[in-house]
Design a protein around this motif. Structure first.
Motif, PDB file in Angstrom:
ATOM      1  N   GLY A  98       0.809  -1.206   0.000  1.00 39.04           N
ATOM      2  CA  GLY A  98       0.000   0.000   0.000  1.00 39.04           C
ATOM      3  C   GLY A  98       0.844   1.259   0.000  1.00 39.04           C
ATOM      4  N   LEU A  99       1.873   1.285   0.852  1.00 37.81           N
ATOM      5  CA  LEU A  99       2.770   2.434   0.883  1.00 37.81           C
ATOM      6  C   LEU A  99       3.560   2.554  -0.416  1.00 37.81           C
ATOM      7  CD1 LEU A  99       4.177   2.258   4.543  1.00 37.81           C
ATOM      8  CD2 LEU A  99       2.548   3.905   3.621  1.00 37.81           C
ATOM      9  N   MET A 100       3.966   1.407  -0.972  1.00 38.63           N
ATOM     10  CA  MET A 100       4.686   1.421  -2.241  1.00 38.63           C
ATOM     11  C   MET A 100       3.817   2.020  -3.341  1.00 38.63           C
ATOM     12  SD  MET A 100       6.601  -1.736  -4.198  1.00 38.63           S
ATOM     13  CE  MET A 100       5.075  -2.661  -4.426  1.00 38.63           C
ATOM     14  N   GLY A 101       2.520   1.678  -3.334  1.00 39.46           N
ATOM     15  CA  GLY A 101       1.612   2.241  -4.323  1.00 39.46           C
ATOM     16  C   GLY A 101       1.443   3.737  -4.163  1.00 39.46           C
ATOM     17  N   LEU A 102       1.319   4.210  -2.925  1.00 39.31           N
ATOM     18  CA  LEU A 102       1.168   5.643  -2.677  1.00 39.31           C
ATOM     19  C   LEU A 102       2.442   6.397  -3.055  1.00 39.31           C
ATOM     20  CD1 LEU A 102      -0.715   5.573   0.748  1.00 39.31           C
ATOM     21  CD2 LEU A 102      -1.631   6.356  -1.439  1.00 39.31           C
ATOM     22  N   ALA A 103       3.594   5.835  -2.708  1.00 42.40           N
ATOM     23  CA  ALA A 103       4.852   6.467  -3.092  1.00 42.40           C
ATOM     24  C   ALA A 103       4.994   6.511  -4.615  1.00 42.40           C
ATOM     25  CB  ALA A 103       6.032   5.714  -2.475  1.00 42.40           C
ATOM     26  N   GLY A 104       4.616   5.406  -5.271  1.00 40.92           N
ATOM     27  CA  GLY A 104       4.654   5.373  -6.728  1.00 40.92           C
ATOM     28  C   GLY A 104       3.740   6.416  -7.340  1.00 40.92           C
ATOM     29  N   LEU A 105       2.590   6.645  -6.703  1.00 37.68           N
ATOM     30  CA  LEU A 105       1.660   7.664  -7.193  1.00 37.68           C
ATOM     31  C   LEU A 105       2.279   9.047  -7.086  1.00 37.68           C
ATOM     32  CD1 LEU A 105      -1.125   8.488  -8.240  1.00 37.68           C
ATOM     33  CD2 LEU A 105      -1.947   8.447  -5.878  1.00 37.68           C
ATOM     34  N   ARG A 165      -4.134  18.053  10.239  1.00 33.41           N
ATOM     35  CA  ARG A 165      -4.817  16.799  10.502  1.00 33.41           C
ATOM     36  C   ARG A 165      -6.129  16.784   9.709  1.00 33.41           C
ATOM     37  NH1 ARG A 165      -0.655  15.668  11.501  1.00 33.41           N
ATOM     38  NH2 ARG A 165       0.313  14.884  13.420  1.00 33.41           N
ATOM     39  N   VAL A 166      -6.331  15.714   8.951  1.00 33.10           N
ATOM     40  CA  VAL A 166      -7.506  15.594   8.101  1.00 33.10           C
ATOM     41  C   VAL A 166      -8.329  14.412   8.573  1.00 33.10           C
ATOM     42  CG1 VAL A 166      -8.367  15.401   5.742  1.00 33.10           C
ATOM     43  CG2 VAL A 166      -6.153  16.504   6.170  1.00 33.10           C
ATOM     44  N   ASP A 167      -9.585  14.664   8.893  1.00 29.89           N
ATOM     45  CA  ASP A 167     -10.484  13.610   9.350  1.00 29.89           C
ATOM     46  C   ASP A 167     -10.656  12.543   8.259  1.00 29.89           C
ATOM     47  OD1 ASP A 167     -13.498  12.528   9.608  1.00 29.89           O
ATOM     48  OD2 ASP A 167     -12.742  13.086  11.585  1.00 29.89           O
ATOM     49  N   SER A 168     -10.745  11.294   8.671  1.00 27.65           N
ATOM     50  CA  SER A 168     -10.864  10.196   7.713  1.00 27.65           C
ATOM     51  C   SER A 168     -12.121  10.331   6.839  1.00 27.65           C
ATOM     52  CB  SER A 168     -10.880   8.846   8.442  1.00 27.65           C
ATOM     53  OG  SER A 168     -11.963   8.778   9.356  1.00 27.65           O
ATOM     54  N   LYS A 169     -13.193  10.916   7.390  1.00 20.32           N
ATOM     55  CA  LYS A 169     -14.415  11.101   6.608  1.00 20.32           C
ATOM     56  C   LYS A 169     -14.179  12.073   5.451  1.00 20.32           C
ATOM     57  CE  LYS A 169     -17.601  10.173  10.436  1.00 20.32           C
ATOM     58  NZ  LYS A 169     -18.669  10.743  11.297  1.00 20.32           N
ATOM     59  N   ILE A 170     -13.344  13.083   5.685  1.00 21.53           N
ATOM     60  CA  ILE A 170     -13.024  14.046   4.630  1.00 21.53           C
ATOM     61  C   ILE A 170     -12.178  13.381   3.547  1.00 21.53           C
ATOM     62  CG2 ILE A 170     -11.713  16.155   4.111  1.00 21.53           C
ATOM     63  CD1 ILE A 170     -12.648  17.268   6.784  1.00 21.53           C
ATOM     64  N   ARG A 230       7.634  11.276   5.103  1.00 17.22           N
ATOM     65  CA  ARG A 230       6.517  11.148   6.047  1.00 17.22           C
ATOM     66  C   ARG A 230       5.852   9.780   5.906  1.00 17.22           C
ATOM     67  NH1 ARG A 230       0.889  13.630   6.962  1.00 17.22           N
ATOM     68  NH2 ARG A 230       1.010  14.549   9.043  1.00 17.22           N
ATOM     69  N   MET A 231       5.661   9.314   4.678  1.00 18.56           N
ATOM     70  CA  MET A 231       5.057   8.002   4.489  1.00 18.56           C
ATOM     71  C   MET A 231       6.010   6.884   4.911  1.00 18.56           C
ATOM     72  SD  MET A 231       2.581   8.176   1.136  1.00 18.56           S
ATOM     73  CE  MET A 231       3.883   8.478  -0.062  1.00 18.56           C
ATOM     74  N   ASP A 232       7.308   7.094   4.719  1.00 16.52           N
ATOM     75  CA  ASP A 232       8.276   6.080   5.130  1.00 16.52           C
ATOM     76  C   ASP A 232       8.254   5.895   6.652  1.00 16.52           C
ATOM     77  OD1 ASP A 232      10.478   4.267   4.339  1.00 16.52           O
ATOM     78  OD2 ASP A 232      11.686   5.583   5.596  1.00 16.52           O
ATOM     79  N   ARG A 233       7.908   6.950   7.370  1.00 15.04           N
ATOM     80  CA  ARG A 233       7.753   6.851   8.827  1.00 15.04           C
ATOM     81  C   ARG A 233       6.385   6.288   9.185  1.00 15.04           C
ATOM     82  NH1 ARG A 233       9.816  12.196   8.493  1.00 15.04           N
ATOM     83  NH2 ARG A 233       7.821  13.059   9.206  1.00 15.04           N
ATOM     84  N   ASP A 234       5.593   5.938   8.140  1.00 12.03           N
ATOM     85  CA  ASP A 234       4.254   5.379   8.324  1.00 12.03           C
ATOM     86  C   ASP A 234       3.361   6.323   9.110  1.00 12.03           C
ATOM     87  OD1 ASP A 234       2.307   3.562   7.839  1.00 12.03           O
ATOM     88  OD2 ASP A 234       2.862   2.185   9.440  1.00 12.03           O
ATOM     89  N   ARG A 235       3.494   7.595   8.793  1.00 12.08           N
ATOM     90  CA  ARG A 235       2.696   8.602   9.478  1.00 12.08           C
ATOM     91  C   ARG A 235       1.526   9.037   8.600  1.00 12.08           C
ATOM     92  NH1 ARG A 235       5.761  13.546  11.854  1.00 12.08           N
ATOM     93  NH2 ARG A 235       3.611  13.889  12.537  1.00 12.08           N
ATOM     94  N   ARG A 236       0.350   8.458   8.857  1.00 18.35           N
ATOM     95  CA  ARG A 236      -0.890   8.913   8.248  1.00 18.35           C
ATOM     96  C   ARG A 236      -0.740   9.019   6.730  1.00 18.35           C
ATOM     97  NH1 ARG A 236      -3.723  11.268  12.739  1.00 18.35           N
ATOM     98  NH2 ARG A 236      -5.071  12.453  11.353  1.00 18.35           N
ATOM     99  N   SER A 237      -0.496   7.873   6.097  1.00 21.27           N
ATOM    100  CA  SER A 237      -0.126   7.858   4.676  1.00 21.27           C
ATOM    101  C   SER A 237      -1.227   8.411   3.774  1.00 21.27           C
ATOM    102  CB  SER A 237       0.262   6.440   4.249  1.00 21.27           C
ATOM    103  OG  SER A 237      -0.796   5.525   4.508  1.00 21.27           O
ATOM    104  N   GLN A 238      -2.484   8.060   4.040  1.00 25.87           N
ATOM    105  CA  GLN A 238      -3.579   8.570   3.204  1.00 25.87           C
ATOM    106  C   GLN A 238      -3.710  10.084   3.345  1.00 25.87           C
ATOM    107  OE1 GLN A 238      -5.277   6.912   0.985  1.00 25.87           O
ATOM    108  NE2 GLN A 238      -4.573   4.850   1.462  1.00 25.87           N
ATOM    109  N   GLU A 239      -3.570  10.563   4.567  1.00 24.63           N
ATOM    110  CA  GLU A 239      -3.592  12.004   4.809  1.00 24.63           C
ATOM    111  C   GLU A 239      -2.437  12.690   4.085  1.00 24.63           C
ATOM    112  OE1 GLU A 239      -4.168  14.023   8.927  1.00 24.63           O
ATOM    113  OE2 GLU A 239      -1.991  13.885   8.598  1.00 24.63           O
ATOM    114  N   THR A 240      -1.262  12.077   4.137  1.00 33.31           N
ATOM    115  CA  THR A 240      -0.081  12.648   3.472  1.00 33.31           C
ATOM    116  C   THR A 240      -0.307  12.766   1.971  1.00 33.31           C
ATOM    117  OG1 THR A 240       1.376  11.721   5.169  1.00 33.31           O
ATOM    118  CG2 THR A 240       2.390  12.346   3.074  1.00 33.31           C
ATOM    119  N   MET A 241      -0.875  11.722   1.359  1.00 33.21           N
ATOM    120  CA  MET A 241      -1.133  11.777  -0.081  1.00 33.21           C
ATOM    121  C   MET A 241      -2.176  12.835  -0.423  1.00 33.21           C
ATOM    122  SD  MET A 241      -0.664  11.000  -3.174  1.00 33.21           S
ATOM    123  CE  MET A 241       0.747   9.977  -2.761  1.00 33.21           C
ATOM    124  N   PHE A 242      -3.184  12.980   0.413  1.00 29.79           N
ATOM    125  CA  PHE A 242      -4.208  14.008   0.231  1.00 29.79           C
ATOM    126  C   PHE A 242      -3.569  15.404   0.215  1.00 29.79           C
ATOM    127  CE2 PHE A 242      -7.323  16.928   2.218  1.00 29.79           C
ATOM    128  CZ  PHE A 242      -8.394  16.783   1.357  1.00 29.79           C
TER     129      PHE A 242
END
Length: 255
Positions: A91-98, A214-219, A126-138
């Protein structure tokens, strides 16, 4: 860029096998933006590059530039920082690739973009530290669109000019490049006032304050599909890494 040899911190965006032993490498630098280069014998000899050209990481690349040639000649490279965690998690590899694919798609060659370089490194680290990867991509997508000159309109209806926050319901429409009130054009991606507020904040925030967001998961669930549809519309094509992420999501639902 002046003729001759250069050495810059770089992030590898893409690599393509060329012939039996060579690689064509697309990399991104703070000083000169996106550069395409030829790494001769890189597939057969690891002496000059090691794992630099095949890893997620921040590297220093040495290359020779000739103004009349399409490709620089890559001479050697050293890995400054390896993002190993990204490579171990699909999953992280896919986000980094994106992130890499989006920078490659939106940035023209040899166009200095220090803001994009800093944003990309921030995103990967930030994603490599596994910190809120979906939020980071957003955050990354919104900031990159702005830096590339394609920030979606979030201020008001793109058709009548009615401002958000005036008691009118709005949707996000990729074909309208952002916000449209339902009185003008119903249908689209629903967006809450809270989502508009956080997206607008991200657009204008100082880069050194991005980690505070910080971005709420619903957003993320509500606005993520709009961003990807908007990006695909701008590019006029699909994204390989986005398809990979969608496949992972489908597999997760069936488990």
């Amino acid at each position: 860029m002046k003729r001759g040899r250069h050495r810059f911190q770089s992030v590898i965006l893409n690599r393509t096998i060329y012939g039996e032993a060579d690689l064509i490498v697309v990399f991104f630098t703070r000083e000169h933006g996106k550069i395409r280069g030829l790494a001769k014998h890189a597939r057969k000899s690891r002496k000059r590059f090691g794992s630099v050209l095949t890893s997620f990481g921040l590297a220093e690349l040495s290359f020779t530039y000739h103004p009349n040639r399409d490709l620089v000649i890559l001479e050697e490279g050293d890995l400054i920082r390896s993002y190993d965690h990204l490579a171990r998690d699909p999953g992280l590899m896919g986000l980094a690739g994106l992130a890499l694919e989006l920078v490659d798609a939106f940035c023209p060659p040899l166009d200095p973009a220090p803001g994009v370089f800093d944003l990309l490194v921030w995103c990967l680290e930030r994603m490599d530290r596994d910190r809120r990867s979906q939020e980071t991509m957003f955050i990354f997508q919104i900031r990159l669109l702005g830096l590339a000159g394609f920030a979606p309109n979030l201020a008001g209806c793109g058709l009548c000019g009615r401002r958000s926050g005036e008691g009118t319901e709005f949707d996000l429409k990729p074909e309208a490049h952002g916000l449209v009130c339902r009185a003008c054009s119903p249908g689209g991606f629903p967006v809450s006032p809270g989502a508009l507020k956080i997206m607008t904040l991200i657009q204008g925030l100082d880069p050194d304050k991005l980690d505070r967001v910080r971005v709420d998961s619903k957003i993320l669930v509500q606005t993520g599909p709009f961003l990807m549809t908007f990006i695909r519309r701008l590019l006029g094509r699909d994204l390989r890494s986005a398809r990979f992420l969608e496949q992972i999501a489908k597999k997760a639902k069936t488990v």
